[in-house]
Design a protein around this motif. Structure first.
Motif, PDB file in Angstrom:
ATOM      1  N   UNK A  21       0.830  -1.205   0.000  1.00 44.87           N
ATOM      2  CA  UNK A  21       0.000   0.000   0.000  1.00 44.87           C
ATOM      3  C   UNK A  21       0.866   1.259   0.000  1.00 44.87           C
ATOM      4  N   UNK A  22       1.960   1.256   0.762  1.00 46.22           N
ATOM      5  CA  UNK A  22       2.870   2.399   0.788  1.00 46.22           C
ATOM      6  C   UNK A  22       3.517   2.607  -0.576  1.00 46.22           C
ATOM      7  N   UNK A  23       3.915   1.526  -1.196  1.00 42.05           N
ATOM      8  CA  UNK A  23       4.559   1.615  -2.505  1.00 42.05           C
ATOM      9  C   UNK A  23       3.585   2.192  -3.529  1.00 42.05           C
ATOM     10  N   UNK A  24       2.358   1.748  -3.501  1.00 46.43           N
ATOM     11  CA  UNK A  24       1.350   2.247  -4.428  1.00 46.43           C
ATOM     12  C   UNK A  24       1.051   3.723  -4.167  1.00 46.43           C
ATOM     13  N   UNK A  25       0.948   4.114  -2.917  1.00 41.48           N
ATOM     14  CA  UNK A  25       0.659   5.513  -2.571  1.00 41.48           C
ATOM     15  C   UNK A  25       1.795   6.415  -3.013  1.00 41.48           C
ATOM     16  N   UNK A  26       3.024   5.988  -2.829  1.00 40.84           N
ATOM     17  CA  UNK A  26       4.177   6.771  -3.263  1.00 40.84           C
ATOM     18  C   UNK A  26       4.227   6.919  -4.768  1.00 40.84           C
ATOM     19  N   UNK A  27       3.848   5.885  -5.462  1.00 40.08           N
ATOM     20  CA  UNK A  27       3.852   5.905  -6.926  1.00 40.08           C
ATOM     21  C   UNK A  27       2.820   6.900  -7.437  1.00 40.08           C
ATOM     22  N   UNK A  28       1.634   6.915  -6.853  1.00 39.49           N
ATOM     23  CA  UNK A  28       0.580   7.849  -7.261  1.00 39.49           C
ATOM     24  C   UNK A  28       0.999   9.295  -6.991  1.00 39.49           C
ATOM     25  N   UNK A  29       1.677   9.524  -5.883  1.00 40.56           N
ATOM     26  CA  UNK A  29       2.123  10.861  -5.538  1.00 40.56           C
ATOM     27  C   UNK A  29       3.135  11.366  -6.562  1.00 40.56           C
ATOM     28  N   UNK A  30       4.034  10.504  -6.994  1.00 39.22           N
ATOM     29  CA  UNK A  30       5.023  10.890  -8.000  1.00 39.22           C
ATOM     30  C   UNK A  30       4.341  11.244  -9.313  1.00 39.22           C
ATOM     31  N   UNK A  31       3.346  10.466  -9.693  1.00 38.41           N
ATOM     32  CA  UNK A  31       2.621  10.741 -10.932  1.00 38.41           C
ATOM     33  C   UNK A  31       1.881  12.067 -10.844  1.00 38.41           C
ATOM     34  N   UNK A  32       1.298  12.361  -9.699  1.00 40.34           N
ATOM     35  CA  UNK A  32       0.574  13.617  -9.517  1.00 40.34           C
ATOM     36  C   UNK A  32       1.524  14.803  -9.606  1.00 40.34           C
ATOM     37  N   UNK A  33       2.702  14.682  -9.022  1.00 39.11           N
ATOM     38  CA  UNK A  33       3.680  15.768  -9.079  1.00 39.11           C
ATOM     39  C   UNK A  33       4.146  16.005 -10.505  1.00 39.11           C
ATOM     40  N   UNK A  34       4.372  14.936 -11.259  1.00 38.50           N
ATOM     41  CA  UNK A  34       4.797  15.071 -12.652  1.00 38.50           C
ATOM     42  C   UNK A  34       3.717  15.749 -13.482  1.00 38.50           C
ATOM     43  N   UNK A  35       2.472  15.366 -13.275  1.00 38.14           N
ATOM     44  CA  UNK A  35       1.368  15.959 -14.031  1.00 38.14           C
ATOM     45  C   UNK A  35       1.206  17.433 -13.675  1.00 38.14           C
ATOM     46  N   UNK A  36       1.352  17.773 -12.420  1.00 41.07           N
ATOM     47  CA  UNK A  36       1.227  19.172 -11.999  1.00 41.07           C
ATOM     48  C   UNK A  36       2.356  20.017 -12.581  1.00 41.07           C
ATOM     49  N   UNK A  37       3.561  19.481 -12.597  1.00 35.71           N
ATOM     50  CA  UNK A  37       4.690  20.222 -13.146  1.00 35.71           C
ATOM     51  C   UNK A  37       4.546  20.409 -14.652  1.00 35.71           C
ATOM     52  N   UNK A  38       3.997  19.427 -15.331  1.00 34.98           N
ATOM     53  CA  UNK A  38       3.799  19.539 -16.775  1.00 34.98           C
ATOM     54  C   UNK A  38       2.745  20.587 -17.098  1.00 34.98           C
ATOM     55  N   UNK A  39       1.778  20.774 -16.230  1.00 30.66           N
ATOM     56  CA  UNK A  39       0.715  21.745 -16.454  1.00 30.66           C
ATOM     57  C   UNK A  39       1.177  23.182 -16.289  1.00 30.66           C
ATOM     58  N   UNK A  40       2.250  23.414 -15.551  1.00 28.91           N
ATOM     59  CA  UNK A  40       2.755  24.763 -15.319  1.00 28.91           C
ATOM     60  C   UNK A  40       3.810  25.082 -16.368  1.00 28.91           C
ATOM     61  N   UNK A  41       3.362  25.646 -17.489  1.00 36.16           N
ATOM     62  CA  UNK A  41       4.286  25.819 -18.607  1.00 36.16           C
ATOM     63  C   UNK A  41       4.768  27.248 -18.797  1.00 36.16           C
ATOM     64  N   UNK A  42       4.205  28.226 -18.085  1.00 37.19           N
ATOM     65  CA  UNK A  42       4.625  29.623 -18.228  1.00 37.19           C
ATOM     66  C   UNK A  42       5.341  30.072 -16.961  1.00 37.19           C
TER      67      UNK A  42
END
Length: 77
Positions: A21-42
């Motif tokens: 469960x910890x491994x899965x939660x950490x993986x989702x958090x990393x994906x969310x951070x990547x998606x948020x960073x990709x959305x901030x383009x300016x």
């Protein structure tokens, strides 16, 4: 003695489940951070803050940096 062995097996099973469960939660958090960073383009040239779209960037620039000239990229927005 059989109950002692069952207890140990139950604890090991619970630990394995928690680790998964910890491994899965950490993986989702990393994906969310990547998606948020990709959305901030300016990026603001002055304060280096990040914005998702040019409209927000223009509003930011006009409110936070009113004395500075508007960048060429924002004049069309």
């Amino acid at each position: 003695m059989a109950r002692g062995q069952q207890k140990i097996q139950s604890q090991q099973k619970a630990q394995a489940k928690q680790a998964a469960a910890k491994k899965q939660a950490g993986h989702n958090l990393k994906e969310q951070k990547k998606a948020a960073a990709a959305g901030l383009s300016y990026n603001c040239d002055i304060c280096k803050s990040q914005m998702p779209d040019p409209k927000t960037y223009k509003q930011h620039f006009e409110s936070k940096h009113p004395k500075n000239p508007l960048p060429e990229a924002l004049k069309d927005v």
